[in-house]
Scaffold this active site. Structure first.
Site, PDB file in Angstrom:
ATOM      1  N   HIS A 237       0.844  -1.198   0.000  1.00 36.49           N
ATOM      2  CA  HIS A 237       0.000   0.000   0.000  1.00 36.49           C
ATOM      3  C   HIS A 237       0.873   1.239   0.000  1.00 36.49           C
ATOM      4  CE1 HIS A 237      -3.164   2.838   1.214  1.00 36.49           C
ATOM      5  NE2 HIS A 237      -3.991   1.940   0.723  1.00 36.49           N
ATOM      6  N   GLU A 290      -7.774  -4.955  -0.759  1.00 37.58           N
ATOM      7  CA  GLU A 290      -8.315  -5.642  -1.929  1.00 37.58           C
ATOM      8  C   GLU A 290      -8.361  -7.162  -1.764  1.00 37.58           C
ATOM      9  OE1 GLU A 290      -9.610  -3.707  -3.809  1.00 37.58           O
ATOM     10  OE2 GLU A 290      -8.433  -1.948  -4.273  1.00 37.58           O
TER      11      GLU A 290
HETATM   12  N1  ACO Z   1       4.144  -7.921  -4.774  1.00 34.54           N
HETATM   13  C1  ACO Z   1       5.475  -7.963  -5.045  1.00 34.54           C
HETATM   14  N2  ACO Z   1       6.329  -6.912  -4.847  1.00 34.54           N
HETATM   15  C2  ACO Z   1       5.786  -5.789  -4.364  1.00 34.54           C
HETATM   16  C3  ACO Z   1       4.421  -5.684  -4.048  1.00 34.54           C
HETATM   17  C4  ACO Z   1       3.585  -6.812  -4.273  1.00 34.54           C
HETATM   18  N3  ACO Z   1       2.277  -6.787  -4.005  1.00 34.54           N
HETATM   19  N4  ACO Z   1       4.174  -4.439  -3.581  1.00 34.54           N
HETATM   20  C5  ACO Z   1       5.349  -3.784  -3.611  1.00 34.54           C
HETATM   21  N5  ACO Z   1       6.327  -4.598  -4.084  1.00 34.54           N
HETATM   22  C6  ACO Z   1       7.727  -4.263  -4.255  1.00 34.54           C
HETATM   23  C7  ACO Z   1       7.923  -3.551  -5.586  1.00 34.54           C
HETATM   24  O1  ACO Z   1       8.180  -4.458  -6.634  1.00 34.54           O
HETATM   25  C8  ACO Z   1       9.091  -2.648  -5.309  1.00 34.54           C
HETATM   26  O2  ACO Z   1      10.275  -3.383  -5.435  1.00 34.54           O
HETATM   27  P1  ACO Z   1      11.588  -2.725  -6.140  1.00 34.54           P
HETATM   28  O3  ACO Z   1      11.923  -1.563  -5.254  1.00 34.54           O
HETATM   29  O4  ACO Z   1      12.593  -3.831  -6.110  1.00 34.54           O
HETATM   30  O5  ACO Z   1      11.154  -2.329  -7.510  1.00 34.54           O
HETATM   31  C9  ACO Z   1       8.923  -2.293  -3.828  1.00 34.54           C
HETATM   32  O6  ACO Z   1       8.112  -3.331  -3.260  1.00 34.54           O
HETATM   33  C10 ACO Z   1       8.233  -0.956  -3.640  1.00 34.54           C
HETATM   34  O7  ACO Z   1       7.115  -0.905  -4.510  1.00 34.54           O
HETATM   35  P2  ACO Z   1       6.297   0.437  -4.806  1.00 34.54           P
HETATM   36  O8  ACO Z   1       5.303   0.178  -5.895  1.00 34.54           O
HETATM   37  O9  ACO Z   1       7.225   1.577  -4.987  1.00 34.54           O
HETATM   38  O10 ACO Z   1       5.653   0.625  -3.387  1.00 34.54           O
HETATM   39  P3  ACO Z   1       4.296   1.239  -2.959  1.00 34.54           P
HETATM   40  O11 ACO Z   1       4.219   0.987  -1.502  1.00 34.54           O
HETATM   41  O12 ACO Z   1       4.146   2.617  -3.432  1.00 34.54           O
HETATM   42  O13 ACO Z   1       3.227   0.319  -3.738  1.00 34.54           O
HETATM   43  C11 ACO Z   1       1.230  -0.636  -4.507  1.00 34.54           C
HETATM   44  C12 ACO Z   1       1.901   0.287  -3.479  1.00 34.54           C
HETATM   45  C13 ACO Z   1       1.209   0.034  -5.881  1.00 34.54           C
HETATM   46  C14 ACO Z   1      -0.204  -0.901  -4.057  1.00 34.54           C
HETATM   47  C15 ACO Z   1       2.011  -1.973  -4.604  1.00 34.54           C
HETATM   48  O14 ACO Z   1       2.196  -2.523  -3.333  1.00 34.54           O
HETATM   49  C16 ACO Z   1       1.348  -2.996  -5.535  1.00 34.54           C
HETATM   50  O15 ACO Z   1       1.526  -2.908  -6.755  1.00 34.54           O
HETATM   51  N6  ACO Z   1       0.552  -3.966  -4.976  1.00 34.54           N
HETATM   52  C17 ACO Z   1      -0.104  -4.951  -5.781  1.00 34.54           C
HETATM   53  C18 ACO Z   1      -1.384  -4.428  -6.404  1.00 34.54           C
HETATM   54  C19 ACO Z   1      -2.479  -4.163  -5.407  1.00 34.54           C
HETATM   55  O16 ACO Z   1      -2.691  -4.920  -4.468  1.00 34.54           O
HETATM   56  N7  ACO Z   1      -3.210  -3.068  -5.608  1.00 34.54           N
HETATM   57  C20 ACO Z   1      -4.262  -2.617  -4.705  1.00 34.54           C
HETATM   58  C21 ACO Z   1      -3.711  -1.567  -3.799  1.00 34.54           C
HETATM   59  S1  ACO Z   1      -4.862  -1.074  -2.516  1.00 34.54           S
HETATM   60  C22 ACO Z   1      -5.782   0.153  -3.201  1.00 34.54           C
HETATM   61  O17 ACO Z   1      -5.465   0.681  -4.202  1.00 34.54           O
HETATM   62  C23 ACO Z   1      -7.066   0.549  -2.553  1.00 34.54           C
END
Ligand code: ACO
Length: 350
Positions: A237, A290
């Protein structure tokens, strides 16, 4: 001049008295009241009242009789078009009418969902038999309302009714700050919600659960996905650095309702959290709203492509509250952009 922040991450744009998630994820409170206290105690329409009016009573009214012009069955598109149209049909004024508009928006989604399923929406006398907004919604959509499905939808709506300054709420406030009527602000918010990065992520969780159920091996599923640099849906998140408090409530509800998917969901959650801890030991990636939303909406047999519209129904409360707050306290929103285009040049150079 302030430094540029892509995505406005961390930029404080407003002060609000409605709700704002904290990073630690200890709780989500609507006007100070923990959602844990609301779920199962009061139905969604009273939570609408708390958010919008700061009072449970009278809450969101019943929708009045209204026939949308032509529904396509694509609920977010139908909702956006019909909400904008109501501005003209009802002659909406700036502040008034947000209650009747909110109620009508839920009804439009239920009718569009019926069209999506190839059915006629149920008539008013059938809908009138329902007690709560969730029950009436299901009656309008399917002509029947199973109590477990009512509880599933009511809980999901309460948990996702408001979440601070996300993209659609920001859009609603920007529109309201221009003095536009509430129909224009609401329909703009629906447009912002319709994108895949905001609404409807539960749709991507169910295929994962299906795959793990068929192999019975969540560890391998997670390992394979991460080795391909894939993301596990329903984890991580932008704000929370802990488990999303809404996830706790939704997981409990999925268990209470006897979801047939709870076992596989818990197995996948355990495997995912362990693998993500190993992958990112210094960055907390926890279960977000989610993951168990998908399981709870599945109990109500909401098809994955309708989940964005279910999210829109819930968020009507948060949008309405923010539109009113913006109208009371706001100032025209007009930020600046840092110009990085060509320096002065003549037309002949183009
Ligand atoms: N699975 C695998 N790796 C992940 C995940 C995940 N669910 N979430 C974050 N990471 C990793 C990223 O790959 C990244 O790695 P890197 O630095 O080696 O590239 C690192 O963690 C940071 O990721 P960011 O996208 O910069 O972190 P942020 O906290 O901003 O991300 C997000 C939030 C976009 C929701 C992300 O966690 C994600 O894509 N989750 C999966 C999709 C999802 O569940 N969406 C619903 C979100 S809830 C909502 O919108 C109401």
């Amino acid at each position: 001049m302030n430094s540029f922040k892509p995505g406005l991450e961390g930029v404080v744009a407003f002060q609000t008295e409605i709700a704002e998630p904290d990073r630690e994820g200890g709780a989500l409170r609507y006007r100070g009241v923990d959602i844990e206290e609301l779920v199962g105690e009061v139905p969604y329409e009273k939570v609408w009242g708390l958010l919008v009016d700061e009072n449970l009573e009278p809450g969101m009214p019943d929708p009045e009789a209204y026939e949308p012009v032509s529904l396509t069955g694509n609920a977010p598109a139908d909702l956006q078009a019909e909400t904008a149209r109501l501005s003209a049909v009802w002659g909406l004024k700036k502040l008034v009418d947000i209650a009747r508009l909110s109620a009508q928006m839920m009804s439009i989604v239920a009718k569009s969902a019926a069209v999506h399923d190839g059915r006629q929406p149920a008539p008013d006398d059938v809908v009138a038999q329902g007690q709560t907004a969730a029950e009436k919604f299901l009656l309008r959509w399917r002509g029947e309302a199973d109590p477990k499905q009512v509880q599933a939808i009511d809980t999901y709506w309460i948990c996702t009714a408001e979440h601070g300054l996300n993209a659609s709420t920001f859009t609603a406030r920007i529109t309201a700050s221009t003095g536009a009527d509430c129909g224009a602000a609401m329909s703009a918010a629906v447009g912002a919600l319709s994108g895949p990065l905001h609404g409807g992520a539960p749709a991507r969780v169910l295929p994962m659960l299906n795959e793990v159920a068929s192999t019975g091996d969540p560890e391998s599923y997670v390992r394979d996905l991460l080795s391909r640099h894939g993301r596990i849906m329903g984890f991580g998140h932008r704000v929370y650095r802990a488990e999303d408090p809404r996830s706790r409530v939704l997981k409990r509800t999925a268990k209470e309702l006897g979801s047939p998917r709870i076992e596989v969901a818990e197995a996948l959650e355990e495997a995912a959290l362990a693998a993500l801890r190993e992958l990112k030991p210094d960055y907390v990636i926890a279960t977000n709203v989610e993951f168990y939303s998908a399981v709870v909406l599945d109990v109500a047999e909401v098809p994955p492509d309708l989940t964005p519209a279910m999210f829109a129904c819930a968020r009507v409360a948060g949008w309405a509250a923010h539109i009113l707050e913006e109208m009371r306290t706001g100032r025209l929103i007009r930020p600046s952009a840092q110009y990085i285009g060509p320096t002065s040049r003549s037309l002949s150079a183009v």
